[in-house]
Design a protein around this motif. Sequence first.
Motif, PDB file in Angstrom:
ATOM      1  N   LEU A   1      20.182 -39.807   4.896  1.00 35.55           N
ATOM      2  CA  LEU A   1      19.498 -40.199   6.127  1.00 35.55           C
ATOM      3  C   LEU A   1      19.318 -41.708   6.201  1.00 35.55           C
ATOM      4  N   ARG A   2      18.900 -42.327   5.108  1.00 33.26           N
ATOM      5  CA  ARG A   2      18.715 -43.781   5.119  1.00 33.26           C
ATOM      6  C   ARG A   2      20.031 -44.489   5.416  1.00 33.26           C
ATOM      7  N   THR A   3      21.109 -44.003   4.860  1.00 38.16           N
ATOM      8  CA  THR A   3      22.425 -44.588   5.134  1.00 38.16           C
ATOM      9  C   THR A   3      22.756 -44.494   6.621  1.00 38.16           C
ATOM     10  N   GLN A   4      22.523 -43.348   7.201  1.00 31.54           N
ATOM     11  CA  GLN A   4      22.826 -43.146   8.621  1.00 31.54           C
ATOM     12  C   GLN A   4      21.919 -43.992   9.507  1.00 31.54           C
ATOM     13  N   ILE A   5      20.689 -44.201   9.089  1.00 32.57           N
ATOM     14  CA  ILE A   5      19.784 -45.077   9.847  1.00 32.57           C
ATOM     15  C   ILE A   5      20.311 -46.503   9.822  1.00 32.57           C
ATOM     16  N   TYR A   6      20.712 -46.999   8.631  1.00 28.50           N
ATOM     17  CA  TYR A   6      21.283 -48.348   8.541  1.00 28.50           C
ATOM     18  C   TYR A   6      22.474 -48.494   9.486  1.00 28.50           C
ATOM     19  N   ILE A   7      23.348 -47.517   9.475  1.00 31.25           N
ATOM     20  CA  ILE A   7      24.532 -47.566  10.335  1.00 31.25           C
ATOM     21  C   ILE A   7      24.123 -47.503  11.811  1.00 31.25           C
ATOM     22  N   GLY A   8      23.175 -46.631  12.121  1.00 25.58           N
ATOM     23  CA  GLY A   8      22.694 -46.512  13.507  1.00 25.58           C
ATOM     24  C   GLY A   8      22.117 -47.809  14.035  1.00 25.58           C
ATOM     25  N   ILE A   9      21.436 -48.553  13.176  1.00 20.72           N
ATOM     26  CA  ILE A   9      20.906 -49.866  13.573  1.00 20.72           C
ATOM     27  C   ILE A   9      22.067 -50.820  13.840  1.00 20.72           C
ATOM     28  N   GLU A  10      23.009 -50.860  12.918  1.00 22.99           N
ATOM     29  CA  GLU A  10      24.138 -51.800  13.032  1.00 22.99           C
ATOM     30  C   GLU A  10      24.994 -51.556  14.266  1.00 22.99           C
ATOM     31  N   ILE A  11      25.161 -50.300  14.661  1.00 23.90           N
ATOM     32  CA  ILE A  11      26.010 -50.010  15.825  1.00 23.90           C
ATOM     33  C   ILE A  11      25.213 -49.938  17.130  1.00 23.90           C
ATOM     34  N   GLY A  12      23.905 -50.180  17.038  1.00 24.58           N
ATOM     35  CA  GLY A  12      23.087 -50.274  18.239  1.00 24.58           C
ATOM     36  C   GLY A  12      22.554 -48.954  18.775  1.00 24.58           C
ATOM     37  N   TYR A  13      22.652 -47.881  18.004  1.00 26.57           N
ATOM     38  CA  TYR A  13      22.112 -46.594  18.447  1.00 26.57           C
ATOM     39  C   TYR A  13      20.618 -46.490  18.190  1.00 26.57           C
ATOM     40  N   ILE A  14      20.134 -47.259  17.216  1.00 25.51           N
ATOM     41  CA  ILE A  14      18.729 -47.212  16.823  1.00 25.51           C
ATOM     42  C   ILE A  14      18.208 -48.651  16.844  1.00 25.51           C
ATOM     43  N   SER A  15      17.074 -48.862  17.496  1.00 23.74           N
ATOM     44  CA  SER A  15      16.497 -50.209  17.502  1.00 23.74           C
ATOM     45  C   SER A  15      16.115 -50.584  16.070  1.00 23.74           C
ATOM     46  N   LYS A  16      16.155 -51.865  15.780  1.00 26.26           N
ATOM     47  CA  LYS A  16      15.841 -52.321  14.431  1.00 26.26           C
ATOM     48  C   LYS A  16      14.431 -51.907  14.028  1.00 26.26           C
ATOM     49  N   GLU A  17      13.474 -52.086  14.929  1.00 22.46           N
ATOM     50  CA  GLU A  17      12.082 -51.750  14.631  1.00 22.46           C
ATOM     51  C   GLU A  17      11.921 -50.260  14.302  1.00 22.46           C
ATOM     52  N   THR A  18      12.495 -49.414  15.140  1.00 23.26           N
ATOM     53  CA  THR A  18      12.423 -47.967  14.913  1.00 23.26           C
ATOM     54  C   THR A  18      13.153 -47.597  13.639  1.00 23.26           C
ATOM     55  N   GLY A  19      14.344 -48.146  13.457  1.00 23.29           N
ATOM     56  CA  GLY A  19      15.145 -47.840  12.277  1.00 23.29           C
ATOM     57  C   GLY A  19      14.449 -48.211  10.981  1.00 23.29           C
ATOM     58  N   ILE A  20      13.825 -49.377  10.957  1.00 22.08           N
ATOM     59  CA  ILE A  20      13.114 -49.798   9.745  1.00 22.08           C
ATOM     60  C   ILE A  20      11.938 -48.861   9.471  1.00 22.08           C
ATOM     61  N   SER A  21      11.246 -48.456  10.512  1.00 23.76           N
ATOM     62  CA  SER A  21      10.138 -47.517  10.348  1.00 23.76           C
ATOM     63  C   SER A  21      10.636 -46.184   9.780  1.00 23.76           C
ATOM     64  N   TRP A  22      11.716 -45.643  10.361  1.00 27.41           N
ATOM     65  CA  TRP A  22      12.288 -44.389   9.868  1.00 27.41           C
ATOM     66  C   TRP A  22      12.790 -44.537   8.437  1.00 27.41           C
ATOM     67  N   LYS A  23      13.463 -45.655   8.154  1.00 29.37           N
ATOM     68  CA  LYS A  23      14.011 -45.892   6.817  1.00 29.37           C
ATOM     69  C   LYS A  23      12.892 -45.979   5.792  1.00 29.37           C
ATOM     70  N   ASN A  24      11.829 -46.693   6.119  1.00 32.78           N
ATOM     71  CA  ASN A  24      10.696 -46.811   5.207  1.00 32.78           C
ATOM     72  C   ASN A  24      10.054 -45.452   4.932  1.00 32.78           C
ATOM     73  N   GLU A  25       9.921 -44.654   5.964  1.00 38.04           N
ATOM     74  CA  GLU A  25       9.335 -43.316   5.784  1.00 38.04           C
ATOM     75  C   GLU A  25      10.257 -42.436   4.935  1.00 38.04           C
ATOM     76  N   ALA A  26      11.558 -42.494   5.172  1.00 40.16           N
ATOM     77  CA  ALA A  26      12.503 -41.716   4.365  1.00 40.16           C
ATOM     78  C   ALA A  26      12.460 -42.158   2.905  1.00 40.16           C
ATOM     79  N   GLU A  27      12.309 -43.452   2.686  1.00 36.30           N
ATOM     80  CA  GLU A  27      12.211 -43.979   1.326  1.00 36.30           C
ATOM     81  C   GLU A  27      10.921 -43.497   0.648  1.00 36.30           C
ATOM     82  N   HIS A  28       9.832 -43.494   1.399  1.00 39.89           N
ATOM     83  CA  HIS A  28       8.561 -43.017   0.853  1.00 39.89           C
ATOM     84  C   HIS A  28       8.654 -41.527   0.507  1.00 39.89           C
ATOM     85  N   ILE A  29       9.286 -40.759   1.367  1.00 40.28           N
ATOM     86  CA  ILE A  29       9.479 -39.326   1.128  1.00 40.28           C
ATOM     87  C   ILE A  29      10.308 -39.114  -0.139  1.00 40.28           C
ATOM     88  N   SER A  30      11.332 -39.920  -0.324  1.00 41.13           N
ATOM     89  CA  SER A  30      12.158 -39.835  -1.525  1.00 41.13           C
ATOM     90  C   SER A  30      11.331 -40.090  -2.785  1.00 41.13           C
TER      91      SER A  30
END
Length: 114
Positions: free
Chosen positions: A73-102
């Motif tokens: 999921l974190r990998t896909q979030i990074y890619i989603g940010i880079e290709i413009g599907y996910i805003s950076k702010e939202t993506g970082i929030s999701w990535k941080n939460e996924a990391e915390h869950i891990s």
Amino acid sequence: MAQFEDLDVWRRSSRLCVDIYKGLATCKDYGFRDQITRSCLSIPSNIAEDFERGSDKDSNKFFYYAKGSSGELRTQIYIGIEIGYISKETGISWKNEAEHISKMLSALIKSRSA
């Protein structure tokens, strides 16, 4: 009697999954949307499956699957940010939460292995 719904890691991963589903509801790249929602859905689903099985034979196996899905999921979030599907702010929030869950899953696996 404890249930998987009592686990904070299950509640947090379920909430993250709902946020991702809602956040990508209008994404027209169905392949990307399908893949990222599958990986986020896999996290709470595997937590529930491991908890419900509760056998020594399968001990922690599905928690490890959930942890692996968190990395996916974190990998896909990074890619989603880079290709413009996910805003950076939202993506970082999701990535941080996924990391915390891990990290929560790592602690749960460690505690159940002791």
